[in-house]
Motif scaffolding. Structure first.
Motif, short mmCIF file in Angstrom:
data_model
loop_
_atom_site.label_atom_id
_atom_site.label_comp_id
_atom_site.label_asym_id
_atom_site.label_seq_id
_atom_site.Cartn_x
_atom_site.Cartn_y
_atom_site.Cartn_z
N ARG A 111 -27.88 -37.29 -12.58
CA ARG A 111 -28.21 -38.70 -12.71
C ARG A 111 -27.08 -39.58 -12.20
NH1 ARG A 111 -30.64 -40.10 -18.56
NH2 ARG A 111 -32.60 -39.06 -18.12
N ALA A 112 -27.45 -40.73 -11.72
CA ALA A 112 -26.43 -41.68 -11.31
C ALA A 112 -25.76 -42.28 -12.54
CB ALA A 112 -27.05 -42.78 -10.48
N VAL A 113 -24.51 -42.72 -12.37
CA VAL A 113 -23.79 -43.42 -13.43
C VAL A 113 -23.31 -44.75 -12.83
CG1 VAL A 113 -21.79 -43.36 -14.95
CG2 VAL A 113 -23.02 -41.24 -14.41
N LYS B 163 -35.59 -43.89 -15.00
CA LYS B 163 -36.31 -43.79 -13.73
C LYS B 163 -35.56 -42.96 -12.70
CE LYS B 163 -38.93 -48.13 -13.48
NZ LYS B 163 -39.02 -49.36 -12.67
N CYS B 164 -34.26 -42.81 -12.92
CA CYS B 164 -33.41 -42.15 -11.92
C CYS B 164 -33.84 -40.71 -11.72
CB CYS B 164 -31.96 -42.19 -12.38
SG CYS B 164 -30.85 -41.25 -11.32
N GLN B 165 -33.97 -40.32 -10.45
CA GLN B 165 -34.34 -38.94 -10.15
C GLN B 165 -33.22 -38.18 -9.45
OE1 GLN B 165 -38.16 -38.62 -8.31
NE2 GLN B 165 -39.02 -40.22 -9.60
N GLY B 166 -32.04 -38.77 -9.47
CA GLY B 166 -30.89 -38.03 -8.98
C GLY B 166 -30.82 -37.85 -7.48
N TYR B 167 -31.39 -38.75 -6.72
CA TYR B 167 -31.30 -38.62 -5.26
C TYR B 167 -29.89 -38.83 -4.74
CZ TYR B 167 -36.39 -38.97 -4.79
OH TYR B 167 -37.72 -38.76 -4.86
N ALA B 168 -29.12 -39.63 -5.47
CA ALA B 168 -27.73 -39.94 -5.09
C ALA B 168 -27.62 -40.89 -3.90
CB ALA B 168 -26.90 -38.68 -4.85
N ASN B 169 -28.72 -41.47 -3.47
CA ASN B 169 -28.64 -42.43 -2.36
C ASN B 169 -27.74 -43.61 -2.72
OD1 ASN B 169 -30.70 -40.76 -1.62
ND2 ASN B 169 -32.08 -42.37 -0.94
N CYS B 170 -27.78 -44.03 -3.98
CA CYS B 170 -26.98 -45.18 -4.42
C CYS B 170 -25.50 -44.89 -4.25
CB CYS B 170 -27.29 -45.49 -5.88
SG CYS B 170 -27.16 -44.07 -6.96
N LEU B 171 -25.11 -43.69 -4.63
CA LEU B 171 -23.72 -43.28 -4.54
C LEU B 171 -23.26 -43.27 -3.08
CD1 LEU B 171 -21.19 -41.88 -5.86
CD2 LEU B 171 -22.34 -39.73 -5.39
N CYS C 27 -32.04 -48.67 -1.30
CA CYS C 27 -32.13 -47.29 -0.85
C CYS C 27 -32.41 -46.32 -1.99
CB CYS C 27 -30.87 -46.89 -0.10
SG CYS C 27 -30.78 -47.79 1.45
N CYS C 28 -32.67 -46.84 -3.18
CA CYS C 28 -33.04 -45.95 -4.28
C CYS C 28 -34.54 -45.66 -4.16
CB CYS C 28 -32.76 -46.59 -5.63
SG CYS C 28 -33.47 -45.62 -6.98
N PRO C 29 -34.91 -44.43 -3.82
CA PRO C 29 -36.33 -44.12 -3.64
C PRO C 29 -37.11 -44.21 -4.95
CG PRO C 29 -34.94 -42.42 -2.67
CD PRO C 29 -34.06 -43.28 -3.52
N ALA C 30 -36.42 -44.13 -6.10
CA ALA C 30 -37.12 -44.14 -7.38
C ALA C 30 -37.23 -45.56 -7.95
CB ALA C 30 -36.38 -43.24 -8.37
N GLN C 31 -36.74 -46.54 -7.23
CA GLN C 31 -36.74 -47.94 -7.67
C GLN C 31 -36.16 -48.09 -9.07
OE1 GLN C 31 -40.59 -49.71 -6.73
NE2 GLN C 31 -40.61 -48.71 -4.75
N ALA C 32 -35.02 -47.41 -9.26
CA ALA C 32 -34.35 -47.45 -10.56
C ALA C 32 -33.27 -48.52 -10.63
CB ALA C 32 -33.73 -46.07 -10.86
N ILE C 33 -33.05 -49.21 -9.50
CA ILE C 33 -31.96 -50.19 -9.44
C ILE C 33 -32.50 -51.57 -9.07
CG2 ILE C 33 -29.74 -50.75 -8.37
CD1 ILE C 33 -29.61 -47.78 -7.50
N ARG C 34 -32.09 -52.57 -9.83
CA ARG C 34 -32.45 -53.96 -9.51
C ARG C 34 -31.19 -54.79 -9.51
NH1 ARG C 34 -34.85 -56.88 -13.32
NH2 ARG C 34 -34.57 -55.23 -14.86
N ASP D 18 -21.23 -43.70 -9.70
CA ASP D 18 -20.70 -42.35 -9.79
C ASP D 18 -21.90 -41.44 -10.06
OD1 ASP D 18 -19.08 -40.18 -9.87
OD2 ASP D 18 -17.67 -41.01 -11.33
N PHE D 19 -21.63 -40.15 -10.16
CA PHE D 19 -22.76 -39.25 -10.34
C PHE D 19 -22.44 -38.21 -11.40
CE2 PHE D 19 -26.04 -36.22 -9.23
CZ PHE D 19 -27.08 -37.07 -8.91
N ASP D 20 -23.38 -38.02 -12.29
CA ASP D 20 -23.25 -37.04 -13.36
C ASP D 20 -23.98 -35.77 -12.90
OD1 ASP D 20 -23.59 -35.47 -15.56
OD2 ASP D 20 -24.34 -37.06 -16.87
N ILE E 267 -28.66 -53.84 -12.37
CA ILE E 267 -29.42 -53.34 -13.52
C ILE E 267 -29.99 -51.97 -13.17
CG2 ILE E 267 -31.43 -53.76 -14.99
CD1 ILE E 267 -30.71 -56.80 -14.25
N PHE E 268 -29.62 -50.99 -13.98
CA PHE E 268 -29.95 -49.61 -13.68
C PHE E 268 -30.81 -49.05 -14.81
CE2 PHE E 268 -28.19 -45.08 -14.06
CZ PHE E 268 -29.12 -44.56 -13.18
N GLU E 269 -31.93 -48.46 -14.46
CA GLU E 269 -32.79 -47.83 -15.47
C GLU E 269 -32.66 -46.32 -15.36
OE1 GLU E 269 -36.84 -49.65 -16.00
OE2 GLU E 269 -36.19 -50.72 -14.21
#
Ligand code: FAD
Ligand code: SF4
Lengths: 69, 396
Positions: free
Chosen positions: A34-36, A11-19, A56-63, A27-29, A6-8
């Motif tokens: 922003r993450a995709v 909240k995403c700040q584009g750190y790209a850690n998830c990628l 590893c998402c510092p913005a806690q945008a992923i659950r 993926d990354f836009d 689940i991705f919000e």
């Protein structure tokens, strides 16, 4: 049980850690910085990578959510 | 095991707590932290939070109720001052003691303070929220910020202050910003960005002395010049917070010396995060990594080791720094001694790869996140540099 990502995006700040943790799932836009989310239901082989991307998402945008089909 | 104590209330500590419970440990779990605040995340302290002011809710690593939900007893505002590993007791700075069966050392790093800052009350640090709040407040009057130290935190703070309209000068003995970690090529690229934004960067220049002058500070440089600072930030790096372990029997070098599993030299004691030094199986190198993601992963790994697992911790380290619109992401462990190849270099994007003994050891991508994922895998797999350079593996 299967895992749902689940991705919000707001909240995403584009750190790209998830990628970096799970290129199979994300993926990354670059235009919008922003993450995709590509895979909302990664299979079991990708479970630990999905978990790593959420942690590893510092913005806690992923659950992750466990769901029984 | 009846009671596990985690010392260090920050990123590695919180992740250790979470993993300890996730693995089903149902005994006492205690978190000791010297800061009075609930655990928070540090990267915004030199970036958004420094620009906009501190919002504790935004910085919190976990919601305030989380600790009670997880059955964690908080002992915040107390530093551990000693450790007796024979009787398994942590001594706190108020003289009380805390018995443990298992211990996680997660005391991170503290900011290095050069001797010349002794007695200079105007010299500011940037490590915790209180430091960031003080520095943020000093921006309100504008004026001239002098930053001593052109490392990541110094350069981020310089960029943030510049955006807030301050005059900014950075002083460092090194030839380029961040060049100790990333080499001159990447340093030069960032030097240009900072100069374009109007920051004065005085490299290859040392500070000879500091003098307080009211609320200002006179900064005497080794080249004879003197700067007058309305605000002074000293950001010359960090060191592992291990002083409380002296005499405990826990082996300490530059950091707590760990086995590949993150177990320390003493049974029942593990370490994680900025404070831990271990041999990383990916490259066979002994390292201590002072970056965010490492503290997350090591906190979890050390918890697993404490509860009986025996896996080595291996990783390709990763970190980021944001300055203006430049988002740098670095994978691997480049050093300034590595061979550097620049694959892309223009006003917005930079891609550099590092090689050691012919193998890819690290990569820096500025505003090129997708290349990074590919390069990380190539480092983990031990790819020869020529296979990366000019191979189309990394699109320009
Ligand atoms: C301003 C700033 C910006 C950063 N930006 C980035 C970034 O952009 N990207 C990145 O990858 N990394 C960044 N980092 C680094 C990252 O924040 C650290 O790697 C991470 O915080 C390490 O976590 P830790 O839990 O190991 O240690 P720390 O966060 O250092 O926490 C250790 C805790 O232990 C406490 N403690 C110390 N001694 C004792 C004791 N004796 N008893 C009890 N408690 C004690 C300390 O008060 C502290 O709360 C930044 C750091 C700072 C300061
Ligand atoms: S790690 Fe989090 S903040 Fe960063 S790009 Fe991914 S979702 Fe966005």
């Amino acid at each position: 049980m299967s895992v749902h990502v689940i991705f919000e995006p707001t909240k995403c700040q584009g750190y790209a850690n998830c990628l970096i943790e799970a290129p199979e799932i994300w993926d990354f836009d670059e235009e919008n910085n922003r993450a995709v989310l590509r895979l909302t239901e990664p299979d079991d082989a990708l479970r630990s990578k999905a978990e790593a991307s959420a942690r590893c998402c510092p913005a806690q945008a992923i659950r992750l959510e466990e769901r029984t089909p | 095991m009846k009671r596990i104590v985690v010392v260090g209330g920050s990123l590695a500590g919180v992740n250790a707590l979470e993993e300890i419970r996730a693995r089903g440990f149902d005994g006492d779990l205690v978190l000791v932290g010297s800061e009075p605040h609930l655990p928070y995340t540090r990267p915004p302290l030199s970036k958004e939070a420094l620009a906009d002011g501190i919002d504790p809710e935004q910085l919190a690593l976990r919601a305030p109720d989380w600790y009670a939900e997880q059955g964690v007893t908080l002992r915040l505002g107390h530093a551990a001052s000693g450790l007796d590993t024979r009787d398994r007791v942590v001594v706190l700075d108020d003289g009380t003691t805390l018995a443990y069966d298992g211990l996680v050392i997660a005391t991170g790093s503290s900011q290095r303070r050069p001797a010349m800052t002794a007695g200079i009350s105007t010299a500011m640090d940037l490590r915790g929220v209180d430091d960031a709040a003080r520095l943020h407040a000093s921006f309100r009057n504008g004026g001239h910020l002098v930053v001593v130290g052109a490392g990541f935190i110094g350069m981020e703070a310089a960029a943030t202050a510049r955006r807030r309209g301050l005059d900014v000068t950075v002083v460092d003995i090194a030839p380029y910003p961040m060049s100790r970690a990333l080499g001159p090529e990447v340093g030069r690229w960032f030097l240009r960005r900072h100069e374009d934004h109007g920051v004065r960067v005085l490299c290859s220049t040392g500070v000879a002395g500091l003098e307080e002058a009211g609320h200002r500070t006179r900064v005497r440089l080794t080249d004879g010049r003197t700067l007058v600072a309305d605000a002074l930030l000293v950001a010359v790096g960090a060191e592992a917070a291990t002083s409380w372990l002296s005499g405990s029997g826990v082996a300490v070098g530059d950091g707590v010396l760990c086995e590949p599993t993150l177990a320390t030299s003493v049974p029942g004691v593990v370490a994680a995060g900025d404070v831990a030094r271990w041999t990383n199986g990916t490259s066979g190198e002994s390292m201590r990594v002072e970056h965010w993601t490492n503290a997350v992963e090591q906190g979890r790994h050390a918890a697993a080791t404490l509860l009986g697992e025996r896996r080595p911790f291996t990783s390709v380290p990763f970190f980021w720094t944001d300055q203006y619109d430049a988002k740098l992401r670095c994978v691997g462990r480049p050093t300034s001694e590595d061979d550097v190849e620049i694959l892309t270099d223009n006003d917005t994007t930079l891609v550099a790869v590092y090689g050691r003994r012919g193998l890819l050891s690290g990569a820096v991508c500025v505003n090129a996140p997708r290349q990074l994922a590919t390069l990380r895998r190539a480092i983990a797999e031990g790819t020869p540099v020529p296979d990366v350079v000019g191979s189309g593996l990394v699109a320009p």
